[in-house]
Design a protein around this motif. Sequence first.
Motif, PDB file in Angstrom:
ATOM      1  N   ARG A  71     -48.260  25.766  28.183  1.00 15.67           N
ATOM      2  CA  ARG A  71     -49.648  26.237  28.220  1.00 15.67           C
ATOM      3  C   ARG A  71     -49.680  27.734  27.971  1.00 15.67           C
ATOM      4  N   GLU A  72     -50.595  28.171  27.150  1.00 12.48           N
ATOM      5  CA  GLU A  72     -50.648  29.585  26.805  1.00 12.48           C
ATOM      6  C   GLU A  72     -50.989  30.478  27.992  1.00 12.48           C
ATOM      7  N   GLU A  73     -51.567  29.908  29.030  1.00  9.13           N
ATOM      8  CA  GLU A  73     -51.921  30.694  30.208  1.00  9.13           C
ATOM      9  C   GLU A  73     -50.694  31.345  30.849  1.00  9.13           C
ATOM     10  N   VAL A  74     -49.520  30.765  30.612  1.00 12.50           N
ATOM     11  CA  VAL A  74     -48.291  31.316  31.180  1.00 12.50           C
ATOM     12  C   VAL A  74     -48.081  32.748  30.688  1.00 12.50           C
ATOM     13  N   PHE A  75     -48.460  33.022  29.438  1.00  7.65           N
ATOM     14  CA  PHE A  75     -48.255  34.344  28.867  1.00  7.65           C
ATOM     15  C   PHE A  75     -49.183  35.401  29.464  1.00  7.65           C
ATOM     16  N   ALA A  76     -50.240  34.972  30.145  1.00  8.77           N
ATOM     17  CA  ALA A  76     -51.190  35.904  30.747  1.00  8.77           C
ATOM     18  C   ALA A  76     -50.870  36.182  32.215  1.00  8.77           C
ATOM     19  N   ARG A  77     -49.927  35.466  32.776  1.00 10.95           N
ATOM     20  CA  ARG A  77     -49.578  35.657  34.189  1.00 10.95           C
ATOM     21  C   ARG A  77     -48.920  37.015  34.394  1.00 10.95           C
ATOM     22  N   GLU A  78     -48.992  37.506  35.602  1.00  9.79           N
ATOM     23  CA  GLU A  78     -48.380  38.782  35.953  1.00  9.79           C
ATOM     24  C   GLU A  78     -46.865  38.765  35.758  1.00  9.79           C
ATOM     25  N   ASP A  79     -46.250  37.618  35.989  1.00  8.88           N
ATOM     26  CA  ASP A  79     -44.796  37.512  35.876  1.00  8.88           C
ATOM     27  C   ASP A  79     -44.343  36.969  34.516  1.00  8.88           C
ATOM     28  N   ALA A  80     -45.212  37.032  33.502  1.00  5.33           N
ATOM     29  CA  ALA A  80     -44.930  36.428  32.189  1.00  5.33           C
ATOM     30  C   ALA A  80     -43.648  36.965  31.562  1.00  5.33           C
ATOM     31  N   ALA A  81     -43.433  38.260  31.600  1.00  5.17           N
ATOM     32  CA  ALA A  81     -42.237  38.830  30.962  1.00  5.17           C
ATOM     33  C   ALA A  81     -40.968  38.260  31.592  1.00  5.17           C
ATOM     34  N   GLY A  82     -40.960  38.100  32.894  1.00  3.50           N
ATOM     35  CA  GLY A  82     -39.797  37.536  33.578  1.00  3.50           C
ATOM     36  C   GLY A  82     -39.589  36.069  33.247  1.00  3.50           C
ATOM     37  N   VAL A  83     -40.682  35.309  33.203  1.00  2.00           N
ATOM     38  CA  VAL A  83     -40.598  33.883  32.861  1.00  2.00           C
ATOM     39  C   VAL A  83     -40.070  33.721  31.444  1.00  2.00           C
ATOM     40  N   VAL A  84     -40.587  34.508  30.508  1.00  2.08           N
ATOM     41  CA  VAL A  84     -40.139  34.439  29.114  1.00  2.08           C
ATOM     42  C   VAL A  84     -38.647  34.765  29.024  1.00  2.08           C
ATOM     43  N   ALA A  85     -38.226  35.835  29.676  1.00  4.74           N
ATOM     44  CA  ALA A  85     -36.811  36.225  29.633  1.00  4.74           C
ATOM     45  C   ALA A  85     -35.912  35.140  30.220  1.00  4.74           C
ATOM     46  N   ARG A  86     -36.329  34.534  31.321  1.00  2.00           N
ATOM     47  CA  ARG A  86     -35.522  33.479  31.941  1.00  2.00           C
ATOM     48  C   ARG A  86     -35.446  32.241  31.052  1.00  2.00           C
ATOM     49  N   LEU A  87     -36.566  31.878  30.417  1.00  2.00           N
ATOM     50  CA  LEU A  87     -36.561  30.723  29.524  1.00  2.00           C
ATOM     51  C   LEU A  87     -35.658  30.960  28.318  1.00  2.00           C
ATOM     52  N   VAL A  88     -35.774  32.123  27.692  1.00  2.00           N
ATOM     53  CA  VAL A  88     -34.933  32.425  26.529  1.00  2.00           C
ATOM     54  C   VAL A  88     -33.457  32.368  26.911  1.00  2.00           C
ATOM     55  N   ALA A  89     -33.097  32.974  28.036  1.00  5.15           N
ATOM     56  CA  ALA A  89     -31.696  32.958  28.480  1.00  5.15           C
ATOM     57  C   ALA A  89     -31.234  31.543  28.810  1.00  5.15           C
ATOM     58  N   ALA A  90     -32.075  30.766  29.505  1.00  4.09           N
ATOM     59  CA  ALA A  90     -31.691  29.412  29.910  1.00  4.09           C
ATOM     60  C   ALA A  90     -31.508  28.495  28.706  1.00  4.09           C
ATOM     61  N   PHE A  91     -32.393  28.577  27.717  1.00  5.47           N
ATOM     62  CA  PHE A  91     -32.245  27.729  26.530  1.00  5.47           C
ATOM     63  C   PHE A  91     -31.037  28.153  25.699  1.00  5.47           C
ATOM     64  N   THR A  92     -30.798  29.446  25.591  1.00  6.25           N
ATOM     65  CA  THR A  92     -29.622  29.918  24.865  1.00  6.25           C
ATOM     66  C   THR A  92     -28.352  29.435  25.541  1.00  6.25           C
ATOM     67  N   ASP A  93     -28.295  29.528  26.872  1.00  7.94           N
ATOM     68  CA  ASP A  93     -27.138  29.032  27.621  1.00  7.94           C
ATOM     69  C   ASP A  93     -26.948  27.533  27.412  1.00  7.94           C
ATOM     70  N   ALA A  94     -28.052  26.776  27.398  1.00  5.62           N
ATOM     71  CA  ALA A  94     -27.983  25.323  27.213  1.00  5.62           C
ATOM     72  C   ALA A  94     -27.395  24.967  25.849  1.00  5.62           C
ATOM     73  N   VAL A  95     -27.850  25.652  24.816  1.00  8.32           N
ATOM     74  CA  VAL A  95     -27.338  25.386  23.466  1.00  8.32           C
ATOM     75  C   VAL A  95     -25.866  25.775  23.379  1.00  8.32           C
ATOM     76  N   ALA A  96     -25.518  26.922  23.922  1.00  9.83           N
ATOM     77  CA  ALA A  96     -24.121  27.367  23.884  1.00  9.83           C
ATOM     78  C   ALA A  96     -23.215  26.411  24.665  1.00  9.83           C
ATOM     79  N   ALA A  97     -23.705  25.843  25.756  1.00  7.10           N
ATOM     80  CA  ALA A  97     -22.910  24.889  26.527  1.00  7.10           C
ATOM     81  C   ALA A  97     -22.601  23.640  25.705  1.00  7.10           C
ATOM     82  N   ALA A  98     -23.538  23.219  24.867  1.00  4.17           N
ATOM     83  CA  ALA A  98     -23.351  21.997  24.081  1.00  4.17           C
ATOM     84  C   ALA A  98     -22.633  22.241  22.750  1.00  4.17           C
ATOM     85  N   PHE A  99     -22.910  23.380  22.111  1.00  3.24           N
ATOM     86  CA  PHE A  99     -22.373  23.650  20.771  1.00  3.24           C
ATOM     87  C   PHE A  99     -21.218  24.641  20.759  1.00  3.24           C
ATOM     88  N   GLY A 100     -20.984  25.298  21.884  1.00  2.00           N
ATOM     89  CA  GLY A 100     -19.933  26.306  21.942  1.00  2.00           C
ATOM     90  C   GLY A 100     -20.521  27.706  21.914  1.00  2.00           C
TER      91      GLY A 100
END
Length: 132
Positions: A71-100
């Motif tokens: 939902r786009e409302e997530v980007f308007a939250r006060e903690d949006a920058a932190g949520v975005v950073a955590r999601l980017v890191a978590a998805f990158t870690d997930a891909v690296a765990a599976a693909f190397g």
Amino acid sequence: MPHVTLYALEEELAGRELSLVGELTNAVVSVYGEWARGSVDVRLIGIPAGRWARGGAVVDTAAPSVTFGMREEVFAREDAAGVVARLVAAFTDAVAAAFGDGCRDEVLVELVGQPTTRSGLGGKVISNGAGG
């Protein structure tokens, strides 16, 4: 419902499906909490050889990319920058765990905000509350 779509070359994706479903689901849960697990929708899209190109030329190898719809409302939250950073890191870690870890620096993660008023479920437009 969080939607995770991973795009990878088909021959690199084959055999990693179960691991990826678990890793990508866990990435969402690591940011949002265990309550989200049952609603994470994962799609794995294999791109056949010859159908992934960069700079006008077909590539033989490409790091997977992840698109996460929320939902786009997530980007308007006060903690949006932190949520975005955590999601980017978590998805990158997930891909690296599976693909190397060799693909880590090339993994593209796109977070796409969708207004609930421009989405539908079960034939009805979703509003900020219950259906409508």
